[in-house]
Design a protein around this motif. Structure first.
Motif, PDB file in Angstrom:
ATOM      1  N   UNK A  96     -30.379  -8.950   2.263  1.00 30.84           N
ATOM      2  CA  UNK A  96     -30.772  -7.859   2.399  1.00 30.84           C
ATOM      3  C   UNK A  96     -29.856  -7.184   3.496  1.00 30.84           C
ATOM      4  N   UNK A  99     -26.368  -6.595   3.721  1.00 36.85           N
ATOM      5  CA  UNK A  99     -26.024  -5.254   2.747  1.00 36.85           C
ATOM      6  C   UNK A  99     -26.398  -4.062   3.719  1.00 36.85           C
ATOM      7  N   UNK A 100     -27.610  -3.962   4.297  1.00 38.18           N
ATOM      8  CA  UNK A 100     -28.151  -2.853   4.926  1.00 38.18           C
ATOM      9  C   UNK A 100     -27.143  -2.679   6.296  1.00 38.18           C
ATOM     10  N   UNK A 102     -24.051  -3.241   6.479  1.00 38.53           N
ATOM     11  CA  UNK A 102     -22.705  -2.951   5.713  1.00 38.53           C
ATOM     12  C   UNK A 102     -22.699  -1.628   5.457  1.00 38.53           C
ATOM     13  N   UNK A 103     -23.851  -1.091   4.785  1.00 40.02           N
ATOM     14  CA  UNK A 103     -24.007   0.388   4.287  1.00 40.02           C
ATOM     15  C   UNK A 103     -24.130   1.223   5.398  1.00 40.02           C
ATOM     16  N   UNK A 104     -25.390   0.789   6.334  1.00 39.85           N
ATOM     17  CA  UNK A 104     -25.762   1.875   7.360  1.00 39.85           C
ATOM     18  C   UNK A 104     -24.807   2.010   8.396  1.00 39.85           C
ATOM     19  N   UNK A 106     -21.242   2.279   8.159  1.00 31.50           N
ATOM     20  CA  UNK A 106     -20.336   3.298   7.523  1.00 31.50           C
ATOM     21  C   UNK A 106     -21.083   4.417   7.305  1.00 31.50           C
ATOM     22  N   UNK A 107     -22.132   4.795   6.921  1.00 33.49           N
ATOM     23  CA  UNK A 107     -22.813   5.841   6.679  1.00 33.49           C
ATOM     24  C   UNK A 107     -23.132   6.693   7.822  1.00 33.49           C
ATOM     25  N   UNK A 110     -19.731   7.585   9.705  1.00 29.12           N
ATOM     26  CA  UNK A 110     -19.291   8.751   9.185  1.00 29.12           C
ATOM     27  C   UNK A 110     -19.817  10.168   9.440  1.00 29.12           C
ATOM     28  N   UNK A 111     -21.346   9.710   9.460  1.00 34.34           N
ATOM     29  CA  UNK A 111     -22.211  11.199   9.946  1.00 34.34           C
ATOM     30  C   UNK A 111     -21.857  11.683  11.470  1.00 34.34           C
ATOM     31  N   UNK A 232     -14.793  -0.298   9.762  1.00 32.57           N
ATOM     32  CA  UNK A 232     -15.740  -0.816   8.721  1.00 32.57           C
ATOM     33  C   UNK A 232     -15.566  -2.291   8.515  1.00 32.57           C
TER      34      UNK A 232
END
Lengths: 321, 364, 508
Positions: A96, A99-100, A102-104, A106-107, A110-111, A232
């Motif tokens: 978990x 993945x967290x 990897x996702x966070x 980029x998120x 980007x923000x 990324x």
């Protein structure tokens, strides 16, 4: 192959080994305390991102480094809460966390920066500069020793030297101090520690804390030392390679140094050459990239000695009824 | 003693865990300056608002059913197969080899052969870690992770150096022949006169995925092998006592698991891309972990969880299209689902058990 | 401090695990400088109570006073600080640490190990001479005997300056000689002014070493008396709540032909320890063969080898079928084909899948049988449920609901589920280990009667038990095991506990 090429490859091996050394030592503290950690990758990644992001905004790589360590500690904390406090499955928690991260990353990237999940390129004070050791320039001319000293030993960023010093420090901490004795005990038989009047939970949290700091250093080095900025998925499986190195080293600090340099060397070679010919067999670059994983599988299969993990590893601590 | 009634165990806990994951995802969306409710609106419209959206949702669902079942079967034997991704990649290779090597007279024959190809390749990739676990005690989690990387390298090498058609720069195989084209839902529905989006990739593999759910259910709860797998998964010692071979169960459960993960390739490789490309599985192997955890390793749960993730994937793609929220939001949600339904199970369970105990005391 | 001063006072202690009440309203005073025994059957709550005193568990209610001071023992650390040391039944040692490292763990002085080890070595030398507690400080725990490991545990407590020492079932794993030595140590400690709490279910130990004794039953403390004022019979009665009637009515055996014959059985475990040494015996139809011995002398291994779970050297003949014990065909499945049923010692780990329903457990080990198959592919769960219903009636299993998970039944009823499954397969030979461990008295009688019924029906029974009374009252013939060997064979009707005890101690 001339001396310079060899030195260049070795030099690059050391740099590539640095994040692996930090991360593998991080895993060492965690797993010696009985907490499996397949989330090294994720912690490296968040640290790499936040270190680069803060370094680029603040203009100071040291502030960035602190931010990276903070991010990694936060994720270590999640792993701690899940696997120590709530006695959850440590492997699932690690998945978990990867993945967290990897996702966070980029998120948030980007923000904050709107550059497709990367941070701005780092330069100047927002990056770690190489340190030229004394007399490095003067000694270049001496045959053999000169180039080795000035090219191979001198000229790395401070984190590289810290990584190498971290190995004896980790050894000393684990095997010579009271804290190390307790940490190893909790990874072998937590009940022994508990009934001896030492808190299993506290000991494990401290282990996780050290793991978080080391992963933070590893990630920060990736984005501010090895590269100049975050992109990324930049950890690119290094967390898993570090895990492989940890197993390859059978959970021992000095072996970790050797394993990481070996894996760094493999990466350096595959970065430099597309294909390698040995005895008329062409080894494709993909083979070199896969070698750390293959070697780990072979070690795990016990074909070269047996890798015995800490006995209480992976099991949440509950007082038995 | 069981404190919780079965319905709470099977339905309530996963739902609360899911709600928590969504709550935190919403906070994340707010934190990056977007509105979670309008984001949800876009996702629902994009994933379920048209047959096109449904077509993509069900296409993703199909992938996740296969990988979710794969992880579930292994879970029943207490094996944590993180290698679904690599097994799915190898399954793609199996499909490509079958589809490219022969001239198929009809898609149905191609499908049967490709299914076997996919399963055999996927199963093979799971068999090696399983064998090492069973005979040499190598931890299956670590070896399957390593095998994901090895699979990626193997495919990378084959696509770049062997399977790439001459003159092409793209590391991918040539397109499969027209005869190996699988009927899409559009084509199947048009026979009975129901209009369905032509562009959506959902195809007959979806029905095969449903059949796979039923077969896995029968296998686990109604066959001797399933009984043996579950016995082994619950208690290795009891399995030994009952004369169940450890090696046999580790090998068969992982072969079935790998076969199911590999079978996913008939959907993404044969059904959608119609050629083998780099990184064809696109992380579906990992989503299988979330799906299996949320679905409590039961085929019905796996189906529902796969549907949810299918929705999230399609919705997430739409979200990236219409807002500044990248698709990676879905990875975050996936991570949170794994965290809450898998690792933080006790976070929900312990308070819930307390509530039930105090409630029972009042009734007494 | 006078000798009559109470050093420990427990007042109204309560403790529950889920819905199980392990301790109910327990009050107890123990005087300084005495040896106090706590007796009770398995599951009576003795270990729970002591774990509370040691801070391993937290009491739900109640107070603890040490030397007249009310104390709060939240964890083992505060227990140690109050001078309490505990030797658990299952040792809490780090196997790949040395003796010395284990002793200093948690009681180090300073941040470095080396000085702690140095001072511990000195202290250890003194303690060794003072109390006959010799042990090599540099050996790894995994390389020393169980008796030695126990000494390390005692030393751990003494090193922490314990004035109160709790020992939980200390003799279960010891030979009689080792136990004698232990009791000598305990008396030495008492003479030095230490207070000792001895938990056991062996009444003889209580009578020989303790000054006072408490009896626990089903979570409650039923009596506390001076040892000189009581006798084993009275204690036994207090333990079980009514007069124990251990002598069961049984007819003379009608011995038939040989059922199982075992030749030159040798077994070496994974650690290389030679566990079974040249075992030879025969058991006939219509006979109960009891195997007695102190726990850990090879009985468990013998059971598992006979049941096909473990491979070994040697041969057995079952109803004139020869099986080489290390062949592929020597496994639990082939044993069952030959009519050998096995009720394992540890029903919760081996005999049952605790998360399975009772009806699912009824097929464990027999799931391959045609009777549980509805067609080529599927198991016949309906048939299984019907059979379960019948067996629940026959064996009076409560609650009578086959749809409950095995873990929802009490220990005694779990044992009945296992027995029902194994006996109703109508075996030729029943191998049964510790049939009444942790089982309430009512169920014990029932289980004993079923075992005798099986023997009267002309079947062979091999019974392993550490309870001598059980062995004596059920068996027709008795083998005594010591150190992996068969020390001797006795006819049950003509032997007694004393004679068996000598054999169990390796004398004879």
């Amino acid at each position: 192959m001339d001396l310079l090429t060899i030195i260049q490859i070795l030099d690059s091996s050391i740099r590539l080994a640095t994040p692996l050394i930090f991360a593998a030592l991080a895993g060492l503290f965690s797993e010696r305390a009985g907490i499996f950690d397949i989330g090294l990758e994720g912690k490296m990644l968040v640290s790499a991102f936040l270190a680069a992001a803060v370094a680029s905004t603040s203009g100071s790589v040291w502030v960035g480094l602190l931010a990276g360590v903070f991010a990694s500690l936060l994720f270590s904390g999640i792993h701690g809460v899940a696997s120590i406090t709530f006695r959850g499955n440590q492997l699932i928690s690690g998945v978990a966390i990867n993945f967290l991260a990897a996702g966070m990353t980029v998120l948030v990237a980007q923000s904050w920066f709107a550059q497709g999940g990367r941070t701005p390129s780092l330069s100047g004070a927002s990056r770690f500069d190489p340190i030229i050791l004394p007399f490095a320039n003067e000694l270049t001319r001496i045959p053999l020793i000169g180039p080795i000293y000035s090219e191979l030993i001198s000229g790395h960023t401070i984190l590289v030297y810290i990584a190498i010093l971290a190995v004896p420090s980790a050894w000393w901490l684990l095997f010579k101090t009271t804290f190390g004795l307790r940490l190893r005990a909790v990874g072998e038989n937590p009940e022994a520690l508990d009934t001896a009047g030492v808190s299993v939970i506290k000991t494990r949290y401290v282990a996780i804390l050290i793991c978080g700091i080391l992963c933070g250093l590893s990630g920060a080095y990736l984005s501010t030392g090895l590269s100049a900025g975050f992109v990324k998925d930049m950890s690119a499986g290094r967390g898993y390679i570090a895990l492989a190195a940890l197993i390859f080293a059978k959970w021992r600090p000095w072996y970790i140094l050797t394993a990481c340099i070996l894996f760094g060397l493999l990466e350096a070679i595959s970065n430099r050459y597309q294909n390698i010919e040995i005895l008329e067999i062409t080894l494709p670059v993909q083979f070199m990239q896969t070698l750390p994983y293959l070697l780990t599988v072979i070690i795990l299969a016990g074909f070269i000695g047996k890798a015995v993990p800490p006995k209480a590893g992976g099991q949440p601590y509950t007082k038995e009824r | 003693m069981d404190v919780l009634p079965k319905w709470a165990e099977v339905v309530l806990i996963p739902l609360i865990s899911l709600a928590l994951s969504f709550l935190i995802s919403a906070i994340v969306i707010i934190a990056i300056g977007e509105n979670p409710l309008s984001a949800l609106q876009i996702m629902v419209d994009g994933a379920l608002g048209s047959t096109y959206g449904w077509g993509y949702t069900l296409y993703y669902t199909t992938n996740f059913i296969f990988t979710g079942l794969a992880v579930s079967v292994a879970f029943h034997a207490k094996m944590f197969n993180i290698g679904g991704e690599g097994q799915a990649l190898l399954g793609g290779l199996g499909v490509a080899v079958i589809c490219l090597a022969f001239e198929w007279p009809h898609w149905s024959l191609a499908l049967i052969a490709a299914s076997f190809g996919a399963m055999i390749f996927g199963a093979f990739w799971a068999l090696i870690p399983a064998y090492l676990q069973a005979t040499r005690g190598s931890h299956i989690v670590i070896t399957t992770i390593m095998f994901n990387f090895i699979a990626a390298s193997v495919l990378n090498y084959l696509l770049v150096n062997v399977l790439r058609p001459e003159g092409s720069m793209d590391p991918a195989t040539r397109k499969f022949s027209e005869a190996a084209h699988l009927p899409t839902l559009h084509e199947m529905f048009s026979i009975i006169g129901i209009p369905f989006s032509k562009a959506a990739p959902v195809n007959i593999s979806f029905l095969i995925a449903i059949v796979a759910c039923i077969l896995v259910w029968l296998l686990i709860w109604h066959t001797r092998l399933g009984y043996e797998i579950r016995t082994f998964g619950h208690s290795e010692e009891a399995a030994q006592y009952a004369g169940i071979s450890t090696t046999k169960i580790i090998l068969t459960s992982m072969i079935i698991s790998g076969g199911l993960a590999g079978l996913m390739a008939i959907n993404n490789v044969m059904g959608e891309a119609e050629r083998l490309v780099m990184n064809a599985a696109e992380g579906a192997g990992f989503i299988g972990i979330a799906v299996a955890l949320m679905g409590r390793s039961h085929p019905v749960g796996v189906f529902l969880a796969a549907l949810l993730f299918g929705f999230l994937y399609q919705g997430g793609a739409e979200l990236a299209l219409w807002t500044s929220i990248p698709r990676d939001l879905i990875i975050v949600i996936q991570a949170l689902v794994i965290l809450f339904t898998g690792a933080l199970d006790n976070l929900v369970r312990i308070p819930l058990e307390k509530i039930f105990v105090s409630f029972q005391k009042k009734v007494d | 401090m006078t000798q009559t001063q109470p050093i420990i006072e427990l007042d109204s202690i309560y403790k529950s695990f889920g819905s199980v009440r392990a301790n109910k309203n327990i009050s107890l005073k123990i005087n300084s400088g005495t040896i106090h025994g706590i007796v009770g059957e398995n599951g009576a709550g003795k270990s729970t109570l002591m774990s509370i005193l040691y801070g391993f568990y937290k009491a739900d209610k109640g107070t603890i006073k040490i030397s007249d001071q009310k104390v709060l023992i939240a964890d083992s650390q505060s227990a140690i600080a109050h001078g309490i040391g505990m030797v658990f039944q299952h040792f809490k040692l780090v196997e790949n640490f040395t003796v010395l490292e284990n002793i200093v763990l948690g009681a180090e002085n300073g941040n470095l190990i080396a000085p702690s080890l140095k001072s511990a070595r000195e202290t250890l030398k003194n303690l060794a001479t003072e109390y006959e507690l010799n042990v090599d400080p540099d050996s790894l725990i995994e390389n020393i005997s169980v008796g030695m490991q126990q000494r390390v545990e005692i030393l751990k407590a003494l090193y922490r300056k314990a004035k109160i020492l709790i020992l939980d079932e200390p003799t279960g794993v010891l030979t009689p000689a080792e136990a004698e030595h232990l009791f000598r140590i305990l008396k030495n400690l008492k003479n030095e002014g230490k207070t000792i709490i001895l938990i056991t279910h062996k009444l003889k130990e209580i009578m020989s070493v303790t000054d006072t004794v408490s009896v626990m039953r089903q979570g409650e403390m039923t009596a506390t008396v001076k040892t000189v004022d009581t006798n084993p019979e009275q204690l036994a009665e207090l333990m079980v709540g009514r007069k124990v009637l251990l002598q069961i009515e049984k007819k003379a055996p009608i011995i038939g032909s040989s059922a199982l014959y075992c030749r030159n059985l040798n077994y070496t475990d994974e650690k290389g320890v030679h566990r079974l040494k040249d075992i030879n015996f025969n058991v006939s139809q219509g006979e109960i063969l009891g195997i007695a011995g102190v726990a850990g002398n090879g009985q468990s291994e013998l059971l598992e080898v006979l049941a096909g779970i473990k491979k070994a050297e040697g041969e057995i003949t079952v109803n004139s079928n020869n099986i080489s014990l290390n062949s592929r065909t020597s496994n639990p499945l082939t044993r069952r084909h030959l009519g050998v049923s096995h009720v394992p010692e540890d029903r919760q780990k081996l005999g049952l899948v605790m998360d399975f329903y009772a009806w699912e457990n009824m097929a464990l080990g027999y799931h391959y049988k045609d009777q549980y198959r509805s067609n080529k592919f599927f198991m016949d769960n309906t048939q299984l449920k019907l059979e379960t219903e019948q067996r629940i009636k026959n064996f009076d299993i409560r609650p009578n609901d086959g749809d409950l998970a095995a873990k929802s039944f009490s220990g005694g009823n779990q044992q009945k589920i296992v027995l029902a499954r194994e006996i109703e397969q109508n075996p030729n030979i029943l191998i049964v280990g510790q049939p009444t461990r942790g089982v309430d008295i009512g169920a014990i009688e029932f289980i004993h009667r079923r075992i005798i019924q099986l023997r009267d029906a002309g079947k062979a029974v091999i019974l392993v038990s550490v309870e001598l009374d059980e062995i004596l009252s059920l068996s027709d013939r008795i083998l005594v095991m010591f150190d992996g060997k068969i020390m001797g064979e006795k006819i049950a009707a003509t032997t007694d506990e004393r004679e068996l005890g000598l054999l169990m101690a390796g004398i004879g």
